[in-house]
Design a protein around this motif. Structure first.
Motif, PDB file in Angstrom:
ATOM      1  N   GLU A  71       1.694   8.658   3.307  1.00  0.00           N
ATOM      2  CA  GLU A  71       1.901   8.937   1.884  1.00  0.00           C
ATOM      3  C   GLU A  71       0.738   9.763   1.353  1.00  0.00           C
ATOM      4  N   THR A  72       1.044  10.670   0.441  1.00  0.00           N
ATOM      5  CA  THR A  72       0.016  11.391  -0.286  1.00  0.00           C
ATOM      6  C   THR A  72       0.399  11.425  -1.760  1.00  0.00           C
ATOM      7  N   GLY A  73      -0.606  11.471  -2.613  1.00  0.00           N
ATOM      8  CA  GLY A  73      -0.351  11.452  -4.044  1.00  0.00           C
ATOM      9  C   GLY A  73      -1.338  12.331  -4.784  1.00  0.00           C
ATOM     10  N   LEU A  74      -0.892  12.844  -5.919  1.00  0.00           N
ATOM     11  CA  LEU A  74      -1.692  13.730  -6.760  1.00  0.00           C
ATOM     12  C   LEU A  74      -1.836  13.108  -8.139  1.00  0.00           C
ATOM     13  N   ARG A  75      -3.063  12.969  -8.614  1.00  0.00           N
ATOM     14  CA  ARG A  75      -3.336  12.475  -9.958  1.00  0.00           C
ATOM     15  C   ARG A  75      -3.579  13.661 -10.880  1.00  0.00           C
TER      16      ARG A  75
ATOM     17  N   ASP B 278       0.806  -1.219   0.000  1.00  0.00           N
ATOM     18  CA  ASP B 278       0.000   0.000   0.000  1.00  0.00           C
ATOM     19  C   ASP B 278       0.839   1.269   0.000  1.00  0.00           C
ATOM     20  N   PHE B 279       2.021   1.230   0.588  1.00  0.00           N
ATOM     21  CA  PHE B 279       2.894   2.394   0.658  1.00  0.00           C
ATOM     22  C   PHE B 279       4.102   2.190  -0.261  1.00  0.00           C
ATOM     23  N   ASP B 280       4.463   3.236  -0.992  1.00  0.00           N
ATOM     24  CA  ASP B 280       5.627   3.161  -1.885  1.00  0.00           C
ATOM     25  C   ASP B 280       5.496   1.987  -2.858  1.00  0.00           C
ATOM     26  N   ASN B 281       4.284   1.748  -3.351  1.00  0.00           N
ATOM     27  CA  ASN B 281       4.004   0.544  -4.137  1.00  0.00           C
ATOM     28  C   ASN B 281       4.346   0.780  -5.610  1.00  0.00           C
ATOM     29  N   VAL B 282       5.631   0.766  -5.914  1.00  0.00           N
ATOM     30  CA  VAL B 282       6.118   0.968  -7.280  1.00  0.00           C
ATOM     31  C   VAL B 282       5.811  -0.284  -8.108  1.00  0.00           C
ATOM     32  N   PRO B 283       5.296  -0.139  -9.339  1.00  0.00           N
ATOM     33  CA  PRO B 283       5.024  -1.324 -10.164  1.00  0.00           C
ATOM     34  C   PRO B 283       6.289  -2.140 -10.414  1.00  0.00           C
ATOM     35  N   CYS B 284       6.105  -3.444 -10.582  1.00  0.00           N
ATOM     36  CA  CYS B 284       7.223  -4.330 -10.872  1.00  0.00           C
ATOM     37  C   CYS B 284       7.487  -4.308 -12.369  1.00  0.00           C
ATOM     38  N   LEU B 285       8.519  -3.591 -12.789  1.00  0.00           N
ATOM     39  CA  LEU B 285       8.781  -3.367 -14.206  1.00  0.00           C
ATOM     40  C   LEU B 285       9.791  -4.335 -14.796  1.00  0.00           C
TER      41      LEU B 285
ATOM     42  N   LEU C 134      10.056   9.713  -2.847  1.00  0.00           N
ATOM     43  CA  LEU C 134       9.260  10.330  -3.901  1.00  0.00           C
ATOM     44  C   LEU C 134       9.188   9.328  -5.045  1.00  0.00           C
ATOM     45  N   TRP C 135       8.047   9.230  -5.703  1.00  0.00           N
ATOM     46  CA  TRP C 135       8.039   8.488  -6.963  1.00  0.00           C
ATOM     47  C   TRP C 135       6.926   8.987  -7.861  1.00  0.00           C
TER      48      TRP C 135
ATOM     49  N   HIS D 265      -4.004  15.153 -22.441  1.00  0.00           N
ATOM     50  CA  HIS D 265      -4.353  14.893 -21.035  1.00  0.00           C
ATOM     51  C   HIS D 265      -3.781  13.569 -20.547  1.00  0.00           C
ATOM     52  N   TYR D 266      -2.503  13.338 -20.850  1.00  0.00           N
ATOM     53  CA  TYR D 266      -1.877  12.096 -20.414  1.00  0.00           C
ATOM     54  C   TYR D 266      -1.812  12.048 -18.891  1.00  0.00           C
ATOM     55  N   PRO D 267      -2.186  10.911 -18.290  1.00  0.00           N
ATOM     56  CA  PRO D 267      -2.275  10.832 -16.828  1.00  0.00           C
ATOM     57  C   PRO D 267      -0.911  10.632 -16.179  1.00  0.00           C
ATOM     58  N   GLY D 268      -0.807  11.127 -14.962  1.00  0.00           N
ATOM     59  CA  GLY D 268       0.379  10.915 -14.147  1.00  0.00           C
ATOM     60  C   GLY D 268      -0.002  10.843 -12.686  1.00  0.00           C
ATOM     61  N   VAL D 269       0.827  10.175 -11.896  1.00  0.00           N
ATOM     62  CA  VAL D 269       0.644  10.116 -10.450  1.00  0.00           C
ATOM     63  C   VAL D 269       1.963  10.526  -9.804  1.00  0.00           C
ATOM     64  N   TYR D 270       1.891  11.484  -8.881  1.00  0.00           N
ATOM     65  CA  TYR D 270       3.076  12.025  -8.225  1.00  0.00           C
ATOM     66  C   TYR D 270       2.895  11.836  -6.721  1.00  0.00           C
ATOM     67  N   ARG D 271       3.787  11.026  -6.124  1.00  0.00           N
ATOM     68  CA  ARG D 271       3.614  10.618  -4.733  1.00  0.00           C
ATOM     69  C   ARG D 271       4.809  11.039  -3.885  1.00  0.00           C
ATOM     70  N   ILE D 272       4.519  11.314  -2.622  1.00  0.00           N
ATOM     71  CA  ILE D 272       5.559  11.584  -1.633  1.00  0.00           C
ATOM     72  C   ILE D 272       5.156  10.909  -0.335  1.00  0.00           C
ATOM     73  N   GLY D 273       6.128  10.308   0.334  1.00  0.00           N
ATOM     74  CA  GLY D 273       5.811   9.604   1.570  1.00  0.00           C
ATOM     75  C   GLY D 273       7.002   9.555   2.505  1.00  0.00           C
ATOM     76  N   GLY D 274       6.770   9.072   3.683  1.00  0.00           N
ATOM     77  CA  GLY D 274       7.831   8.939   4.676  1.00  0.00           C
ATOM     78  C   GLY D 274       7.419   7.975   5.761  1.00  0.00           C
ATOM     79  N   TRP D 275       8.302   7.753   6.702  1.00  0.00           N
ATOM     80  CA  TRP D 275       8.029   6.810   7.773  1.00  0.00           C
ATOM     81  C   TRP D 275       8.921   7.074   8.982  1.00  0.00           C
ATOM     82  N   VAL D 276       8.408   6.675  10.135  1.00  0.00           N
ATOM     83  CA  VAL D 276       9.157   6.669  11.386  1.00  0.00           C
ATOM     84  C   VAL D 276       8.987   5.291  12.009  1.00  0.00           C
ATOM     85  N   ASN D 277      10.074   4.729  12.506  1.00  0.00           N
ATOM     86  CA  ASN D 277      10.030   3.434  13.166  1.00  0.00           C
ATOM     87  C   ASN D 277      10.489   3.621  14.607  1.00  0.00           C
ATOM     88  N   THR D 278       9.634   3.231  15.556  1.00  0.00           N
ATOM     89  CA  THR D 278       9.949   3.475  16.965  1.00  0.00           C
ATOM     90  C   THR D 278      10.887   2.426  17.556  1.00  0.00           C
TER      91      THR D 278
END
Length: 457
Positions: A261-265, A182-189, A318-319, A272-285
């Motif tokens: 994570e948040t993303g903008l479509r 669900d997070f940072d889910n880059v397609p397997c290319l 970022l991706w 009108h070619y589509p794009g998705v621009y995402r930014i995210g982060g994490w903290v581990n205690t």
């Protein structure tokens, strides 16, 4: 290009140039509206798509049983992936290795099956077996030439979750989850780990768990047609990496991973070619050992010393994914699906510099789907670099008696051709170049010839 000046260097340069030519020429091809097969073998959406379209599977509609179950709210699918690779340059020896994965998935639409509005469930099991080219050939690379290898050659409960929609925009999910689903889910290319799956988990896999490993956790998501936001909490428990089948542990947690994570479509240009621009982060205690300093606060210049414990770790990414030519389809609140054309992918990831062996990774990929001579095939060119943590490089240098060059950045290049033989089977020949394997500038460039094969049942 000085890194390619060994005796196979000219071949590598010519092949790299030919791949660029293939991608550029394909981008000038006329558009068509026919989609390709599965984009990746380790993402559940690929199996779901197969279950919803039995004609794209090897076993078909099971005499009508599959359609009956689907109408009742139960989708069943499976897939087998084989990745075979051999190194022709670099490494300690020239050899080959092959590895496999079987995956089985059941999606339940509880609204159809139980009249439970907005509810769904997922059960996913995987099993892996085979061998690792890095170990067999002594490659020293930072990531895998065979992305489907790893996390133990064993069977796993990869997903067991309940998802609930709360109106049109809000949903939550709880259960056994791979963080990278669900997070940072880059397609397997491709077949190289750099370009397949959540980059954070590929770099910092002891704290961020990618497929096929799961952990107890949950997330909440707000999803709008133009943007989304999600935040989650996942158990940090090293027992989740046990190399055996288990349903889940209730003891042994040492902290919590908190990703967001948040993303903008968006749509660009006259088409009108589509794009998705995402930014995210994490903290581990959870605490983690420092990569350089011993418990006394000084560099651990000799082995065997207890390392300084850090109280928490963090990172970010970022991706971007942007279609550049061709055709696409989309539904409100979902990422657009490329049906034909050229798409660009860019990732930038940073992990905790105090505790991680690598500190940053950058990748860029071009994929053209729907070639003029075979409308279901694709060609991909991907380039990436992984930077060895300078603090680890310093420690290695000290422990080597302050002799020789310090470790630096590794570079990976892969180009492949996806041949969609039938709707349910593909083969993907590829060639990989690993420059400065492991960040060792004195090591010979590794050249790997690979073949990825996938069946959907």
């Amino acid at each position: 290009m000085k890194y390619f000046t060994h005796r196979y260097g000219n071949i590598g340069i010519l092949y790299f140039g030919f791949s660029m030519h293939m991608v550029i020429c394909a981008s000038e091809a006329p558009a068509n509206s026919l989609p390709n097969g599965s984009l990746g073998d380790d993402a559940s959406y690929a199996l779901r798509a197969s279950a919803q379209h039995p004609s794209t599977t090897m076993t078909g509609d099971w005499g009508g049983a599959r359609l009956y179950l689907r109408n009742k709210g139960i989708d069943l699918a499976g897939a087998w992936t084989n990745e075979t690779a051999g190194n022709v340059t670099g490494g300690d020896r020239h050899t080959a290795a092959q590895t496999n994965q079987l995956a089985a998935i059941m999606d339940i639409d509880a609204e159809k099956l139980l009249k439970w509005k907005g509810a769904s469930f997922n059960f996913t099991f995987t099993t892996r077996w085979g061998s690792n080219l890095i170990t067999r050939a002594g490659l020293y690379t930072l990531q895998q030439p065979q992305e489907v290898w790893g996390r133990g050659q064993t069977s796993r409960l990869t997903q067991l979750w309940y998802n609930q929609k709360l109106g049109d925009h809000v949903s939550f999910k709880i259960g056994r989850l791979p963080t990278g689903a669900d997070f940072d889910n880059v397609p397997c290319l491709t077949m190289v780990n750099y370009f397949c799956g959540a980059t954070t988990g590929n770099m910092d896999g002891n704290r961020w768990l990618n497929w096929p490993v799961s952990t107890w956790g949950g997330l909440i998501k707000y999803n709008d047609p133009r943007w989304y936001f999600l935040a989650g909490a996942y158990e940090q428990n090293v027992r989740n990496l046990d190399n055996k089948f288990f349903l889940g542990y209730v003891h042994g947690a040492t902290g919590v991973l908190l990703p967001f994570e948040t993303g903008l479509r968006i749509h660009l240009g006259a088409h009108h070619y589509p794009g998705v621009y995402r930014i995210g982060g994490w903290v581990n205690t959870a605490s983690a050992p420092d990569i350089l300093l011993a418990a006394n606060g000084q560099p651990a210049v000799t082995g065997g010393l207890a390392m300084l414990e850090r109280g928490s770790t963090h990172g970010g990414y970022l991706w971007f994914q942007q279609q550049l030519t061709g055709t696409f389809s989309e539904k409100p609140g979902q990422d657009a699906v490329v049906q034909q054309g050229l798409t660009a992918y860019v990732t930038f990831t940073m992990v905790d510099k105090e505790t991680s062996p690598v500190s940053s990774q950058v990748t860029g990929s071009l994929r053209y789907l729907g070639l003029p001579w075979r409308r279901h095939d694709a060609v991909t060119l991907a380039v990436g670099t992984n930077h060895v943590n300078s603090r680890l490089a310093t420690l290695d240098w000290y422990q080597a008696g302050r002799k020789g060059p310090r470790r630096d950045s590794e570079f990976a290049i892969e180009t492949d051709y996806t041949l969609q033989i039938t709707p349910w089977v593909y083969i993907e020949p590829n060639i990989q170049f690993w420059v400065n394997p492991g960040g060792y500038t004195q090591r010979e460039t590794v050249t790997v010839i690979g073949m990825k094969t996938g069946f959907t049942f």
